[in-house]
Design an enzyme around this catalytic site. Structure first.
Site, PDB file in Angstrom:
ATOM      1  N   GLY A 118       0.464  -5.041   0.374  1.00  0.00           N
ATOM      2  CA  GLY A 118      -0.188  -5.273  -0.184  1.00  0.00           C
ATOM      3  C   GLY A 118      -0.236  -5.801  -1.497  1.00  0.00           C
ATOM      4  O   GLY A 118      -0.940  -6.178  -2.634  1.00  0.00           O
ATOM      5  N   GLU A 137      -0.892  -9.029  -0.839  1.00  0.00           N
ATOM      6  CA  GLU A 137      -2.049  -9.274  -0.820  1.00  0.00           C
ATOM      7  C   GLU A 137      -2.751  -9.733  -2.134  1.00  0.00           C
ATOM      8  O   GLU A 137      -4.005 -10.623  -2.200  1.00  0.00           O
ATOM      9  CB  GLU A 137      -2.647  -8.675   0.590  1.00  0.00           C
ATOM     10  CG  GLU A 137      -1.755  -8.909   1.491  1.00  0.00           C
ATOM     11  CD  GLU A 137      -2.024  -7.643   2.345  1.00  0.00           C
ATOM     12  OE1 GLU A 137      -2.007  -6.432   1.712  1.00  0.00           O
ATOM     13  OE2 GLU A 137      -2.858  -7.538   3.502  1.00  0.00           O
ATOM     14  N   GLU A 186       4.574  -5.410   7.282  1.00  0.00           N
ATOM     15  CA  GLU A 186       4.089  -3.847   7.843  1.00  0.00           C
ATOM     16  C   GLU A 186       4.589  -4.196   8.422  1.00  0.00           C
ATOM     17  O   GLU A 186       4.460  -3.122   9.684  1.00  0.00           O
ATOM     18  CB  GLU A 186       2.326  -4.299   7.974  1.00  0.00           C
ATOM     19  CG  GLU A 186       1.746  -4.226   6.372  1.00  0.00           C
ATOM     20  CD  GLU A 186       1.658  -5.574   5.533  1.00  0.00           C
ATOM     21  OE1 GLU A 186       2.472  -6.234   5.605  1.00  0.00           O
ATOM     22  OE2 GLU A 186       0.711  -5.486   4.775  1.00  0.00           O
ATOM     23  N   ALA A 213       0.606  -1.420   0.213  1.00  0.00           N
ATOM     24  CA  ALA A 213      -0.510   0.070   0.135  1.00  0.00           C
ATOM     25  C   ALA A 213       0.714   0.637  -0.176  1.00  0.00           C
ATOM     26  O   ALA A 213       2.129   1.442   0.494  1.00  0.00           O
ATOM     27  CB  ALA A 213      -0.737  -0.446   1.190  1.00  0.00           C
TER      28      ALA A 213
HETATM   29  N1  CAA Z   1       4.182   3.214  -0.564  1.00  0.00           N
HETATM   30  C1  CAA Z   1       5.325   4.315  -0.964  1.00  0.00           C
HETATM   31  N2  CAA Z   1       6.313   4.212  -1.812  1.00  0.00           N
HETATM   32  C2  CAA Z   1       6.590   3.473  -1.515  1.00  0.00           C
HETATM   33  C3  CAA Z   1       6.654   2.351  -1.359  1.00  0.00           C
HETATM   34  C4  CAA Z   1       5.564   2.106  -0.502  1.00  0.00           C
HETATM   35  N3  CAA Z   1       4.859   0.811   0.272  1.00  0.00           N
HETATM   36  N4  CAA Z   1       7.469   1.086  -1.635  1.00  0.00           N
HETATM   37  C5  CAA Z   1       8.635   1.748  -2.312  1.00  0.00           C
HETATM   38  N5  CAA Z   1       8.214   3.299  -2.665  1.00  0.00           N
HETATM   39  C6  CAA Z   1       9.076   4.372  -2.988  1.00  0.00           C
HETATM   40  C7  CAA Z   1      10.013   4.689  -2.224  1.00  0.00           C
HETATM   41  O1  CAA Z   1       9.454   5.679  -1.402  1.00  0.00           O
HETATM   42  C8  CAA Z   1      11.071   5.362  -3.397  1.00  0.00           C
HETATM   43  O2  CAA Z   1      10.538   6.558  -3.639  1.00  0.00           O
HETATM   44  P1  CAA Z   1      12.053   7.492  -3.885  1.00  0.00           P
HETATM   45  O3  CAA Z   1      13.029   7.613  -5.008  1.00  0.00           O
HETATM   46  O4  CAA Z   1      10.659   9.410  -3.594  1.00  0.00           O
HETATM   47  O5  CAA Z   1      12.545   7.819  -2.614  1.00  0.00           O
HETATM   48  C9  CAA Z   1      10.902   4.413  -4.664  1.00  0.00           C
HETATM   49  O6  CAA Z   1       9.452   4.232  -4.393  1.00  0.00           O
HETATM   50  C10 CAA Z   1      11.711   3.183  -4.452  1.00  0.00           C
HETATM   51  O7  CAA Z   1      12.293   2.438  -3.005  1.00  0.00           O
HETATM   52  P2  CAA Z   1      13.551   2.792  -2.523  1.00  0.00           P
HETATM   53  O8  CAA Z   1      14.133   3.493  -2.465  1.00  0.00           O
HETATM   54  O9  CAA Z   1      13.059   2.494  -1.140  1.00  0.00           O
HETATM   55  O10 CAA Z   1      14.389   1.319  -3.010  1.00  0.00           O
HETATM   56  P3  CAA Z   1      15.055   0.124  -2.862  1.00  0.00           P
HETATM   57  O11 CAA Z   1      14.862  -0.481  -4.132  1.00  0.00           O
HETATM   58  O12 CAA Z   1      16.122   0.473  -1.858  1.00  0.00           O
HETATM   59  O13 CAA Z   1      13.777  -0.582  -1.836  1.00  0.00           O
HETATM   60  C11 CAA Z   1      12.380  -2.152  -1.180  1.00  0.00           C
HETATM   61  C12 CAA Z   1      12.864  -1.440  -2.203  1.00  0.00           C
HETATM   62  C13 CAA Z   1      12.722  -3.348  -0.381  1.00  0.00           C
HETATM   63  C14 CAA Z   1      10.476  -2.535  -2.000  1.00  0.00           C
HETATM   64  C15 CAA Z   1      11.234  -0.601  -0.575  1.00  0.00           C
HETATM   65  O14 CAA Z   1      11.120   0.417  -1.001  1.00  0.00           O
HETATM   66  C16 CAA Z   1      10.302  -1.086   0.497  1.00  0.00           C
HETATM   67  O15 CAA Z   1      10.533  -1.367   2.174  1.00  0.00           O
HETATM   68  N6  CAA Z   1       8.951  -0.288   0.640  1.00  0.00           N
HETATM   69  C17 CAA Z   1       7.788  -0.921   1.678  1.00  0.00           C
HETATM   70  C18 CAA Z   1       7.558  -1.786   1.992  1.00  0.00           C
HETATM   71  C19 CAA Z   1       6.637  -1.813   2.884  1.00  0.00           C
HETATM   72  O16 CAA Z   1       6.808  -1.906   3.931  1.00  0.00           O
HETATM   73  N7  CAA Z   1       5.453  -2.308   2.078  1.00  0.00           N
HETATM   74  C20 CAA Z   1       4.215  -2.549   3.276  1.00  0.00           C
HETATM   75  C21 CAA Z   1       2.896  -1.206   2.911  1.00  0.00           C
HETATM   76  S1  CAA Z   1       2.016  -1.402   4.471  1.00  0.00           S
HETATM   77  C22 CAA Z   1       0.762  -1.936   3.314  1.00  0.00           C
HETATM   78  O17 CAA Z   1       0.573  -2.616   2.297  1.00  0.00           O
HETATM   79  C23 CAA Z   1      -0.457  -2.482   4.522  1.00  0.00           C
HETATM   80  C24 CAA Z   1      -1.820  -3.123   3.816  1.00  0.00           C
HETATM   81  O18 CAA Z   1      -2.036  -4.864   3.803  1.00  0.00           O
HETATM   82  C25 CAA Z   1      -2.810  -2.682   2.765  1.00  0.00           C
END
Ligand code: CAA
Length: 258
Positions: free
Chosen positions: A109, A112, A132, A65
């Site tokens: 998400g 999911e 999460e 998400a």
């Molecule tokens: N939401 C918003 N933006 C996101 C994102 C997310 N879930 N995941 C990645 N991005 C964005 C980053 O902010 C970044 O943007 P900028 O370039 O503008 O800074 C871009 O995507 C690239 O991301 P990274 O620089 O972090 O890339 P990376 O290769 O170093 O890491 C990753 C990749 C491991 C996927 C890391 O981005 C990450 O951990 N993302 C979040 C994962 C996460 O926590 N997901 C769960 C979300 S909550 C949820 O999903 C609840 C639910 O059940 C509904």
């Protein structure tokens, strides 16, 4: 209809939806959920389409998400607008078969969403996870439930409570994905599988999809009884007559979807 967060293509009998927010690793914002729901509405009423594939990019199916969109919301915002969860179940309710073709990250998400599909084909670089907990929240669109159904309690607890990722090989071993393909092939293989499914009798496919999904939710005796009734019901279809006639005449069947 034109979309901003997804791409919608029709490849003969297969609808291909590509999540398309490359700058945000295909993070699932509200607009994306809404557009995905509209695309599924379109494909579901399109008689030419017999199966649907959902994919992302080679880097990310979806990284969850959209954290930036939801980070400042409070509990009453979440209760009031229902934004995040309004259209999020649409995929699981799709009546046509949907296959997820997953490469790269399928997190939160994203994982999911893949699990809402009927099955998952993974590229060798796919990484699944419910991280999460690492950002102070929990899965919100099925992760704690569907992951547990698919991989069992031990691995689901391990993944959800540590937030670790599972690679494609482990995901196949654990029953989360049906097959693993090289990165160069995973999408074409998935499209071929979808085309194969779309070539079969549509009413039979609908029945079968419903039955397999029901197996996760119904007691065995009830599931067996429903299967038996629906097996008999296929004999009311012209397609059953055609399929069995074609077998006995050693030719390919021509299903008419009735
Ligand atoms: N939401 C918003 N933006 C996101 C994102 C997310 N879930 N995941 C990645 N991005 C964005 C980053 O902010 C970044 O943007 P900028 O370039 O503008 O800074 C871009 O995507 C690239 O991301 P990274 O620089 O972090 O890339 P990376 O290769 O170093 O890491 C990753 C990749 C491991 C996927 C890391 O981005 C990450 O951990 N993302 C979040 C994962 C996460 O926590 N997901 C769960 C979300 S909550 C949820 O999903 C609840 C639910 O059940 C509904």
């Amino acid at each position: 209809m034109t979309y901003e967060t997804i791409l919608l293509e029709r490849k003969d009998s297969v609808g291909l939806i590509t999540l398309d927010r490359p700058k945000a690793m295909n993070a699932l914002c509200e607009a994306l959920f809404n557009e995905l729901a509209s695309a599924l509405d379109e494909l579901e009423v399109d008689e030419k389409i017999g199966a649907i594939v959902i994919t992302g990019s080679e880097k990310a199916f979806a990284a969850g998400a959209d954290i930036l969109e939801m980070k400042d919301k409070n509990y009453s915002d979440m209760l009031a607008d229902n934004g995040l969860t309004k259209n999020c179940d649409r995929l699981a309710q799709c009546r046509k078969p949907v296959i997820a073709a997953v490469a790269g990250y399928a997190l939160g998400g994203g994982c999911e969403m893949a699990m809402m599909c009927d099955f998952i084909v993974a590229a060798e670089n796919a990484k699944f996870g419910q991280p999460e907990i690492t950002i102070g929240t929990i899965p919100g669109i099925g992760g704690s439930q569907r992951l547990t159904q698919l991989v069992g309690k031990a691995k689901a607890m391990d993944m959800c409570l540590t937030g670790r990722m599972m690679g494609a090989e482990e995901a196949e071993r654990a029953g989360l994905v049906s097959r693993v393909e090289p990165l160069g092939n995973y999408l074409s293989v998935t499209l071929e599988l979808a085309a194969q499914i779309a070539s079969y009798s549509r009413p039979v496919v609908t029945m079968l999809k419903g039955l397999v999904n029901a197996a996760l939710e119904t007691p065995l005796a009830q599931g067996l009884e429903t299967e038996r009734q629906q097996f008999k019901a296929t004999f009311a279809l012209e397609d059953q007559k055609e399929g069995m006639a074609a077998f006995s005449e050693k030719r390919k069947p021509e299903f008419k979807n009735r």
